[in-house]
Design an enzyme around this catalytic site. Sequence first.
Site, mmCIF file in Angstrom:
data_model
loop_
_atom_site.group_PDB
_atom_site.id
_atom_site.type_symbol
_atom_site.label_atom_id
_atom_site.label_comp_id
_atom_site.label_asym_id
_atom_site.label_seq_id
_atom_site.Cartn_x
_atom_site.Cartn_y
_atom_site.Cartn_z
ATOM 1 N N ASP A 194 0.826 -1.211 0.000
ATOM 2 C CA ASP A 194 0.000 0.000 0.000
ATOM 3 C C ASP A 194 0.860 1.260 0.000
ATOM 4 O O ASP A 194 0.603 2.214 -0.753
ATOM 5 C CB ASP A 194 -0.910 -0.023 1.231
ATOM 6 C CG ASP A 194 -2.201 0.746 1.011
ATOM 7 O OD1 ASP A 194 -2.521 1.038 -0.159
ATOM 8 O OD2 ASP A 194 -2.905 1.047 1.996
ATOM 9 N N ASP A 265 -8.896 -2.051 2.704
ATOM 10 C CA ASP A 265 -8.642 -1.444 4.010
ATOM 11 C C ASP A 265 -9.685 -1.859 5.035
ATOM 12 O O ASP A 265 -9.535 -1.580 6.228
ATOM 13 C CB ASP A 265 -8.627 0.081 3.882
ATOM 14 C CG ASP A 265 -7.578 0.565 2.903
ATOM 15 O OD1 ASP A 265 -6.499 -0.053 2.858
ATOM 16 O OD2 ASP A 265 -7.835 1.548 2.178
#
Length: 378
Positions: A194, A265
């Site tokens: 990420d 997420d």
Amino acid sequence: SRAYSLVDSSQVSTFLISILLIVYGSFRSLNMDFENQDKEKDNSSASGSFNGNSTNNSIQTIDSTQALFLPIGASVSLLVMFFFFDSVQVVFTICTAVLATIAFAFLLLPMCQYLTRPCSPQNKISFGCCGRFTAAELLSFSLSIMLVLIWVLTGHWLLMDALAMGLCVAMIAFVRLPSLKVSCLLLSGLLIYDVFWVFFSAYIFNSNVMVKVATQPADNPLDVLSRKLHLGPNVGRDVPRLSLPGKLVFPSSTGSHFSMLGIGDIVMPGLLLCFVLRYDNYKKQASSDSCGAPGPGNISGRMQKVSYFHCTLIGYFVGLLTATVASRIHRAAQPALLYLVPFTLLPLLTMAYLKGDLRRMWSEPFHSKSSSSRFLEV
């Protein structure tokens, strides 16, 4: 006023929905375990023998190798979507719609079971080679198909959010993390993934790859089909482009902007929370079987009562709040896992160490001792 300027209504909606999805998906997963145990007991009583290793084939358990290579596979998929999105967007949209239909049907299933229970028995109806389904399953699948069709026709963000919610709950419920070791490997690798694609991809590809892929709309399959079949300018040409359900979006109170949170997420920390919820339940059953044996002597009774699930859930909320404030301060997209992973893993590891469960949770958290070793300990 300063706090309100940093966190508006769209962020509050994101907080509440993401936490509700994680909690609901975790308890759906735990309920599936209970149902599988009941089925195993029924099968064992019917056959006269018990097979403790039988599992549900629909549940996927991630091992250490898969945890290490998942960020690499995600990176390859991200690059394919970045470079060849125009070529694969229709296929990707259709596959996403099919998966979202199944996932949203799974999300609606408990409600449909509640509605059909008074007026319909739970007998399954045969559809030949397609399988056998209950009335609740048929109702949830029909409602899911209807919602997907309306989403394709309108492209409304609320319908896209509903499909994304179904995907989140289904992935949390059907994917398992077997140990804390695998959890740390997976979340650490995804944190690096990420951070790299949000912060450093622009230096290599002259564009933020993660943001571009997440926000790029796809051509509507109805429009593409109309052009391929030459159906005319008024047939299927007025449908909007589709923003794919790989994220949750919520408008602000003023309507000036949208708050966005990727489903990764939600799902990846959600898998960790699902794991600790299952471990809390396993530990509770083990303590009741051992007649309420006390915990380690250096831990207070109040500390023993705090569950791993509540501790990790609070860490997720704090991490999400930190990520939101950071994005508003820097006025740029932030890798949410950069904040979510430390705020969930570190409190969990600390509490597990203090409670004396770290070694067990790290390798074989659900491994039962044999009855002979239990007799030797006595």
